[in-house]
Design a protein around this motif. Structure first.
Motif, PDB file in Angstrom:
ATOM      1  N   TYR A 254       0.838  -1.205   0.000  1.00 31.91           N
ATOM      2  CA  TYR A 254       0.000   0.000   0.000  1.00 31.91           C
ATOM      3  C   TYR A 254       0.876   1.258   0.000  1.00 31.91           C
ATOM      4  CZ  TYR A 254      -3.348   3.498   1.650  1.00 31.91           C
ATOM      5  OH  TYR A 254      -4.120   4.633   1.773  1.00 31.91           O
ATOM      6  N   LYS A 255       1.883   1.284   0.889  1.00 35.52           N
ATOM      7  CA  LYS A 255       2.729   2.479   1.006  1.00 35.52           C
ATOM      8  C   LYS A 255       3.569   2.680  -0.251  1.00 35.52           C
ATOM      9  CE  LYS A 255       2.987   2.195   6.049  1.00 35.52           C
ATOM     10  NZ  LYS A 255       3.857   1.888   7.212  1.00 35.52           N
ATOM     11  N   LYS A 258       1.522   4.000  -3.068  1.00 32.32           N
ATOM     12  CA  LYS A 258       1.239   5.421  -2.842  1.00 32.32           C
ATOM     13  C   LYS A 258       2.445   6.271  -3.217  1.00 32.32           C
ATOM     14  CE  LYS A 258      -0.392   8.649   0.714  1.00 32.32           C
ATOM     15  NZ  LYS A 258      -0.816   8.785   2.133  1.00 32.32           N
ATOM     16  N   TYR A 307      -3.083   1.465  -3.335  1.00 31.02           N
ATOM     17  CA  TYR A 307      -3.535   2.784  -2.876  1.00 31.02           C
ATOM     18  C   TYR A 307      -4.788   3.217  -3.630  1.00 31.02           C
ATOM     19  CZ  TYR A 307      -3.484   7.812  -1.980  1.00 31.02           C
ATOM     20  OH  TYR A 307      -3.838   9.098  -1.632  1.00 31.02           O
ATOM     21  N   ASP A 310      -7.773   1.134  -2.661  1.00 31.98           N
ATOM     22  CA  ASP A 310      -8.364   1.590  -1.404  1.00 31.98           C
ATOM     23  C   ASP A 310      -9.254   2.804  -1.644  1.00 31.98           C
ATOM     24  OD1 ASP A 310      -8.424   1.618   1.651  1.00 31.98           O
ATOM     25  OD2 ASP A 310      -7.603   3.614   1.251  1.00 31.98           O
ATOM     26  N   LYS A 311      -8.826   3.695  -2.529  1.00 28.68           N
ATOM     27  CA  LYS A 311      -9.649   4.867  -2.869  1.00 28.68           C
ATOM     28  C   LYS A 311     -10.967   4.431  -3.518  1.00 28.68           C
ATOM     29  CE  LYS A 311      -6.943   8.401  -1.740  1.00 28.68           C
ATOM     30  NZ  LYS A 311      -7.357   9.474  -0.818  1.00 28.68           N
TER      31      LYS A 311
END
Length: 411
Positions: A254-255, A258, A307, A310-311
Motif C-alpha cells: 500500500y505504502k 502510494k 492505494y 483503497d480509494k
C-alpha cells in the motif's frame, strides 16, 4: 495484491477451503458468492499461500518452460475468437490445449478443463493459477460470467494486455539510454574511488600542505570504499532483498503504491495508466449491467495499485451512503478536474459508461504521449547528475594542483 484464505460451503453443502487474491476481504467474499460458495471465514493469508499446483521436483520446476505474457495474450485472443464462433468453452480449451506449443501452458489448460469438469466456474478455475492470470484478469472474467458477455470481456482483455505490452516496450526503449548512462556513471565512480583517487592521495601526501575540504572529503570516501567495498556491496544486496520482502506485505504494498504515484516523471505515468484501467473496467461493468456497488468492488480488483484500490473501495462506501458517483470521486481526490466534469456529464445524461470510455481513452492517449517523451524528460536530470559528479571530481583533484601552481609562480 494481498492473499486471503477462506472456508465455506459450496452449493452441495460441502465444506471447501482455499486461498484467493483480492483487494480486500469483501472483494474475495463477492468472488466466492458469485462462484456459488458461501464463505464462513475469510482472513489474510501469509505470502506464498496461493500455489499454482504441487511441485513435481526441484529440477522440473527449475527447467520448466515459463508461461510468458505473450502466451496469455495469444490465449485471450484465441478464446475470444472461438467463443464468438459459438464453440463451447470445453471444446475451445481442448483445441487450445492440443495446439499449444508451450508445454507448461498446455498443462495449465488441462487443469482448467479438469476444474471446469469438477463444477467450478471459469474465473474460479483461473484463480488457481495466480502467476498466470492477474487479479485484473480474474475480475474481468468474473464480470463476463455475471453478465453473459464473456466474449466481449476477452476482447477487452486482449486490447488491455496489448496496450500494457506496448507500454512496457515503450518504457524499455525510453529507459535504455538513461540506464546505460547511469551504469557508466556507477562504474566510473567505482573505478575513480578504488584506483584513481588513491594514486592522487599519495601524491598529495608528499606536498606536506593542508588540502582543500573537497579533496579531503574525496580521499576519505575513497579510503572508506577501498576498505569496506565488500560490505557496501553486501549492504546494497541486503537493502534490495529487504525492500522486496517489505513490498510483498499488505502495508508495504500500500505504502509503495502510494509513493509510486508521487515519483517525479514516472508517478504521473503510473497514475494515468492506473486510472485508465479503472475507467475502462468500470465502463465495461456498467455497460454489462453490473450494479454500481458490485461494479466498484470488481473494479477495485482491476486497478493493480493498492492505494488506488483503497480509494475505489472508499468510493463504494460513499455511494452506499447515498452519495453520487461524482461526489465519491471528488472525495477520493485522485481525478483531474476534467475527468470530474466528464463524470458529472455522464451522470446527468445517463451515459456514464460512454463517459468512462472517453476518460479511459483520454488517459491512455496521455500515457502514450508521456512514454514517447520519457527519454527527453529524463535526459536533463542525467546531464545535471553527470555535471555535478564531474564538478566534484574536478574541484577535489585539481584544486590542490592549482594551489601548488600558484605557490610555485609566486616563488
Amino acid at each position: 495484491m494481498p492473499a486471503f484464505s477462506y472456508r465455506g460451503r459450496n452449493s452441495s453443502g460441502e465444506m471447501v477451503q482455499g486461498a484467493l487474491e483480492g483487494a480486500s476481504s469483501s472483494a474475495v467474499a463477492d468472488l466466492l458468492f458469485g462462484s456459488g460458495i458461501t464463505p464462513l471465514e475469510i482472513k489474510p493469508a501469509p505470502a506464498g499461500a496461493i500455489k499454482t499446483g504441487k511441485s513435481s521436483g526441484f529440477s522440473l520446476e527449475l527447467f520448466a518452460e515459463r508461461i510468458e505474457h505473450v502466451d496469455v495474450l495469444l490465449f485471450t485472443r484465441q478464446i475470444y475468437t472461438l467463443l464468438k464462433a459459438g464453440v463451447p468453452i470445453m471444446r475451445a480449451l481442448t483445441g487450445l490445449q492440443e495446439s499449444s506449443a508451450n508445454q507448461t501452458m498446455k498443462k495449465m489448460l488441462g487443469q482448467l478443463r479438469e476444474s471446469l469438469d469438477g463444477g467450478r466456474e471459469l474465473s474460479m478455475s483461473m484463480a488457481r493459477h495466480p502467476t498466470v492470470f492477474s487479479g485484473f484478469y480474474l475480475a474481468m472474467v468474473r464480470v463476463g460470467e455475471l453478465t453473459g458477455r464473456l466474449e466481449e470481456v476477452f476482447l477487452r482483455l486482449f486490447d488491455h494486455m496489448e496496450f500494457e505490452r506496448y507500454m512496457r516496450e515503450q518504457v524499455k526503449s525510453a529507459l535504455r539510454y538513461p540506464s546505460f548512462v547511469v551504469a557508466a556513471m556507477v562504474v566510473a565512480m567505482f573505478v575513480v574511488n578504488i584506483f584513481v583517487i588513491p594514486q592522487f592521495a599519495k601524491v598529495f601526501a608528499g606536498f606536506g600542505a593542508e588540502l582543500p575540504l573537497m579533496t579531503r572529503i574525496l580521499i576519505g570516501f575513497s579510503n572508506f570504499m577501498v576498505a569496506w567495498w565488500h560490505l557496501l556491496l553486501l549492504g546494497m544486496i541486503a537493502v534490495a532483498m529487504a525492500f522486496v520482502a517489505w513490498v510483498r506485505t499488505t502495508s508495504g504494498r500500500y505504502k509503495w503504491d502510494k509513493v509510486k504515484l508521487r515519483l517525479p516523471i514516472a508517478g504521473k505515468i503510473v497514475r494515468k495508466a492506473t486510472l485508465a484501467r479503472f475507467a475502462r473496467s468500470f465502463a465495461l461493468a456498467s455497460r454489462s449491467g453490473v450494479p454500481i456497488i458490485q461494479a466498484m468492488t470488481t473494479v477495485a480488483n482491476t486497478v493493480d495499485n493498492a492505494y488506488i484500490a483503497d480509494k475505489v473501495e472508499r468510493m463504494r462506501d460513499t455511494i452506499e451512503r447515498g452519495e453520487s458517483l461524482l461526489r465519491a470521486a471528488i472525495i477520493a481526490d485522485v481525478f483531474t478536474p476534467v475527468v470530474l466534469q466528464m463524470i458529472a456529464v455522464g451522470e446527468e445524461s445517463g451515459a456514464l459508461d460512454d463517459m468512462m470510455d472517453e476518460i479511459a481513452g483520454m488517459y491512455q492517449s496521455e500515457v502514450e504521449y508521456e512514454l514517447k517523451t520519457l527519454s527527453q524528460q529524463i535526459e536533463p536530470i542525467l546531464i545535471i547528475m553527470l555535471g555535478v559528479m564531474v564538478l566534484i571530481l574536478a574541484l577535489g583533484i585539481f584544486l590542490p594542483i592549482w594551489d601548488l601552481g600558484k605557490v610555485a609562480m609566486h616563488k
